[in-house]
Design a protein around this motif. Structure first.
Motif, PDB file in Angstrom:
ATOM      1  N   SER A  40    -104.442 -62.297  53.094  1.00 16.03           N
ATOM      2  CA  SER A  40    -104.243 -61.293  52.034  1.00 16.03           C
ATOM      3  C   SER A  40    -104.794 -59.935  52.459  1.00 16.03           C
ATOM      4  O   SER A  40    -104.178 -58.897  52.202  1.00 16.03           O
ATOM      5  N   ARG A  41    -105.959 -59.920  53.117  1.00 15.98           N
ATOM      6  CA  ARG A  41    -106.517 -58.659  53.594  1.00 15.98           C
ATOM      7  C   ARG A  41    -105.609 -58.034  54.654  1.00 15.98           C
ATOM      8  O   ARG A  41    -105.461 -56.809  54.714  1.00 15.98           O
ATOM      9  N   SER A  42    -104.981 -58.895  55.454  1.00 24.23           N
ATOM     10  CA  SER A  42    -104.155 -58.369  56.542  1.00 24.23           C
ATOM     11  C   SER A  42    -102.932 -57.626  56.025  1.00 24.23           C
ATOM     12  O   SER A  42    -102.426 -56.720  56.699  1.00 24.23           O
ATOM     13  N   VAL A  43    -102.427 -58.017  54.870  1.00 25.87           N
ATOM     14  CA  VAL A  43    -101.258 -57.326  54.310  1.00 25.87           C
ATOM     15  C   VAL A  43    -101.640 -56.322  53.225  1.00 25.87           C
ATOM     16  O   VAL A  43    -100.779 -55.771  52.544  1.00 25.87           O
ATOM     17  N   GLY A  44    -102.951 -56.130  53.038  1.00 23.88           N
ATOM     18  CA  GLY A  44    -103.403 -55.114  52.110  1.00 23.88           C
ATOM     19  C   GLY A  44    -103.405 -55.500  50.655  1.00 23.88           C
ATOM     20  O   GLY A  44    -103.479 -54.632  49.771  1.00 23.88           O
ATOM     21  N   MET A  45    -103.336 -56.799  50.338  1.00 25.37           N
ATOM     22  CA  MET A  45    -103.270 -57.223  48.939  1.00 25.37           C
ATOM     23  C   MET A  45    -104.578 -56.969  48.198  1.00 25.37           C
ATOM     24  O   MET A  45    -104.584 -56.795  46.986  1.00 25.37           O
ATOM     25  N   LEU A  46    -105.708 -56.965  48.889  1.00 26.18           N
ATOM     26  CA  LEU A  46    -107.001 -56.769  48.229  1.00 26.18           C
ATOM     27  C   LEU A  46    -107.581 -55.390  48.500  1.00 26.18           C
ATOM     28  O   LEU A  46    -108.769 -55.154  48.240  1.00 26.18           O
ATOM     29  N   HIS A  47    -106.771 -54.481  48.993  1.00 27.71           N
ATOM     30  CA  HIS A  47    -107.288 -53.154  49.343  1.00 27.71           C
ATOM     31  C   HIS A  47    -107.316 -52.268  48.100  1.00 27.71           C
ATOM     32  O   HIS A  47    -106.298 -52.027  47.461  1.00 27.71           O
ATOM     33  N   THR A  48    -108.515 -51.836  47.741  1.00 26.71           N
ATOM     34  CA  THR A  48    -108.723 -50.843  46.676  1.00 26.71           C
ATOM     35  C   THR A  48    -109.830 -49.919  47.131  1.00 26.71           C
ATOM     36  O   THR A  48    -110.556 -50.196  48.099  1.00 26.71           O
ATOM     37  N   ASP A  49    -109.980 -48.827  46.381  1.00 29.40           N
ATOM     38  CA  ASP A  49    -111.018 -47.852  46.759  1.00 29.40           C
ATOM     39  C   ASP A  49    -112.415 -48.428  46.620  1.00 29.40           C
ATOM     40  O   ASP A  49    -113.310 -48.073  47.389  1.00 29.40           O
ATOM     41  N   ASP A  50    -112.590 -49.332  45.608  1.00 34.17           N
ATOM     42  CA  ASP A  50    -113.934 -49.873  45.388  1.00 34.17           C
ATOM     43  C   ASP A  50    -114.010 -51.359  45.774  1.00 34.17           C
ATOM     44  O   ASP A  50    -114.816 -52.115  45.237  1.00 34.17           O
ATOM     45  N   ALA A  51    -113.158 -51.793  46.681  1.00 35.63           N
ATOM     46  CA  ALA A  51    -113.173 -53.187  47.122  1.00 35.63           C
ATOM     47  C   ALA A  51    -114.491 -53.494  47.822  1.00 35.63           C
ATOM     48  O   ALA A  51    -114.976 -52.683  48.601  1.00 35.63           O
ATOM     49  N   PRO A  52    -115.078 -54.650  47.551  1.00 34.87           N
ATOM     50  CA  PRO A  52    -116.348 -55.004  48.204  1.00 34.87           C
ATOM     51  C   PRO A  52    -116.142 -55.314  49.683  1.00 34.87           C
ATOM     52  O   PRO A  52    -115.012 -55.425  50.168  1.00 34.87           O
ATOM     53  N   ALA A  53    -117.238 -55.486  50.363  1.00 31.98           N
ATOM     54  CA  ALA A  53    -117.180 -55.752  51.800  1.00 31.98           C
ATOM     55  C   ALA A  53    -116.584 -57.128  52.077  1.00 31.98           C
ATOM     56  O   ALA A  53    -116.513 -57.991  51.202  1.00 31.98           O
ATOM     57  N   ARG A  54    -116.155 -57.302  53.314  1.00 34.20           N
ATOM     58  CA  ARG A  54    -115.514 -58.542  53.706  1.00 34.20           C
ATOM     59  C   ARG A  54    -116.433 -59.751  53.499  1.00 34.20           C
ATOM     60  O   ARG A  54    -115.994 -60.811  53.045  1.00 34.20           O
ATOM     61  N   ALA A  55    -117.714 -59.625  53.817  1.00 32.43           N
ATOM     62  CA  ALA A  55    -118.652 -60.741  53.672  1.00 32.43           C
ATOM     63  C   ALA A  55    -118.743 -61.198  52.221  1.00 32.43           C
ATOM     64  O   ALA A  55    -118.793 -62.405  51.927  1.00 32.43           O
ATOM     65  N   GLU A  56    -118.769 -60.222  51.293  1.00 34.79           N
ATOM     66  CA  GLU A  56    -118.826 -60.592  49.876  1.00 34.79           C
ATOM     67  C   GLU A  56    -117.545 -61.284  49.440  1.00 34.79           C
ATOM     68  O   GLU A  56    -117.574 -62.246  48.661  1.00 34.79           O
ATOM     69  N   GLN A  57    -116.404 -60.805  49.946  1.00 33.16           N
ATOM     70  CA  GLN A  57    -115.142 -61.451  49.596  1.00 33.16           C
ATOM     71  C   GLN A  57    -115.113 -62.901  50.086  1.00 33.16           C
ATOM     72  O   GLN A  57    -114.644 -63.794  49.376  1.00 33.16           O
ATOM     73  N   ILE A  58    -115.624 -63.098  51.295  1.00 34.87           N
ATOM     74  CA  ILE A  58    -115.676 -64.478  51.826  1.00 34.87           C
ATOM     75  C   ILE A  58    -116.601 -65.334  50.957  1.00 34.87           C
ATOM     76  O   ILE A  58    -116.297 -66.492  50.632  1.00 34.87           O
ATOM     77  N   ALA A  59    -117.750 -64.743  50.570  1.00 31.09           N
ATOM     78  CA  ALA A  59    -118.704 -65.485  49.751  1.00 31.09           C
ATOM     79  C   ALA A  59    -118.079 -65.898  48.417  1.00 31.09           C
ATOM     80  O   ALA A  59    -118.262 -67.031  47.942  1.00 31.09           O
TER      81      ALA A  59
END
Length: 428
Positions: A40-59
């Motif tokens: 999803s990150r690779s195609v930009g589905m979770l991209h926003t201006d205030d999106a959290p860091a990758r580690a938090e998303q994984i958590a």
């Protein structure tokens, strides 16, 4: 049917194999969620201006799916934790949507199918569903201005755009949560029915085992009773004849030879009786009953008692009718045992044997002029009176036994029976 209330039934917990399977499922779903997060990150589905860091998303992805590893051990806690984390991940904007949605479905389903306390499981599921719809409403209200201001390119205009969007989201969620609620209930009901069937099957097997054990005991008692009735009478007569032979051997050889002849005949008759009885025990049903002795052989008992030195009066009253084999055998055995007791214990000189045919009833009556002590057989370890009582009880009859007021002893049995139809009567 079980007497317990459906609401009180507790589903048995998961087996070790099921717990192990859940552990691997939880780990596998969490791994798939992380993989889908990167897709999803690779195609930009979770991209926003205030999106959290990758580690938090994984958590968030791991925390929202990994509790499935304990879903059947702690269905209540797992459903509550995953629901809270699902909403929290969406609030943070870090929620992987696809895999975590199915994981939430599995958690709510497991609560419905495996919740240990039925009422609590129902309340928690309804609370979770209400919280999800509450969060959906809050999300719409907080983003209403942004949604209202968008143009929705390509909209057909057939229905109002905003209300169509709202209705679509609520409609999809109603189907989602309604189905998971109903499917969980259905799984719990199926488990309850299976448990009921297994419990009834176990009870049936236990009842069958108990009945089989009772049947073995009944058969042992029957064999013991038959052996006693067959052997005791003839051996008693042989003992009396042997005693008479010993006393007369020197003084009256002719009488001694008569006694020896009676002993020989008694031994032969006892062997024949034993063979007949063993044949009956090997047979079953009508074949076994047909091989047994009946009232037609009562005169032989009387003759045997006469040969033993007793004065015997024997008579039949009423019109003889065909008796069921089991009733006829019981009447014969009672007379045989009563005569045996008179020979062994009462030291009687006179016997009176009577058979009476009444309406739907046959009565056998044996009296003697002996000592009339009713407890001698039992005190000596015998089973005569006990056996007679057991035989009469099988036919719902009556047995009287005890000393007579004028001296002596009486045994009288009344045996009800259903008349046996003749072949001619059956053909009409």
């Amino acid at each position: 049917m079980p007497s317990w209330n459906i609401e009180e039934w507790r589903r048995p917990g998961p087996t070790p194999a099921q717990r192990k399977a859940d552990l691997w499922i939880g780990i596998g779903v969490a791994a798939v969620a992380v993989l889908n997060l990167f897709l999803s990150r690779s195609v930009g589905m979770l991209h926003t201006d205030d999106a959290p860091a990758r580690a938090e998303q994984i958590a968030w992805a791991v925390a929202t799916t990994l509790p499935l590893a304990w879903r059947r051990q702690r269905p209540d806690a797992v459903a509550l934790i995953m629901s809270a984390l699902f909403i929290g991940g969406q609030v943070r904007g870090a929620q992987e949507q696809q895999v975590t949605t199915y994981a939430l479905y599995a958690a709510i389903y497991t609560l419905g199918a495996w919740g240990p306390v039925r009422r609590r499981a129902r309340t928690l599921r309804l609370g979770i569903i209400a919280a999800m719809f509450g969060w959906l409403t809050v999300a719409f209200l907080t983003q209403w201005d942004e949604i209202h201001g968008e143009s929705f390119e390509g909209a057909s205009g057939e229905l109002p755009v905003l209300w169509s969007l709202v209705f679509n989201n609520y409609f999809v969620n109603v189907i989602f949560f309604g189905s998971v609620y109903l499917v969980g209930d259905a799984a719990w009901q199926a488990a309850r029915r299976l448990n009921t069937v297994e419990s009834q099957a176990a009870e049936l097997r236990a009842a069958q085992a108990a009945e089989a054990e009772r049947a073995v005991i009944r058969e042992r008692v029957r064999i013991a009773r038959e052996l006693h009735d067959v052997v005791a009478h003839h051996v008693s007569v042989m003992g009396i004849q042997a005693s008479a032979c010993r006393r007369a051997l020197d003084k009256d050889p002719a009488r001694a030879r008569t006694a020896l002849t009676a002993i020989e005949e008694g031994a032969r008759t006892a062997v024949d009786e034993l063979r007949r009885m063993l044949g009956a025990l090997r047979a079953s049903g009508a074949t076994a009953e047909a091989a047994t002795s009946g009232v037609d052989r009562i005169p032989q008992i009387a003759e045997s008692a006469r040969e033993a030195g007793l004065t015997v009066h024997s008579a039949v009253f009423g019109d003889p009718v065909p008796l069921p084999d089991s009733v006829s055998q019981t009447a014969y055995r009672i007379v045989q045992e009563a005569v045996t007791n008179a020979l062994k214990h009462a030291h009687a000189r006179t016997l009176d044997i009577r058979v009476r045919y009444l309406s739907g009833l046959v009565e056998v009556d044996v009296t003697d002029d002996g000592r009339g002590t009713s407890d001698k057989p039992e005190k000596s370890g015998g089973m005569g009176i006990i056996g007679m009582r057991e035989r009469v009880a099988v036919h719902d009859g009556e047995l009287e036994s005890g000393p007579r007021p004028g001296g002596g002893y009486r045994v009288r049995a009344r045996l009800p029976f259903t008349p046996v139809l003749s072949m001619a009567g059956e053909s009409r």
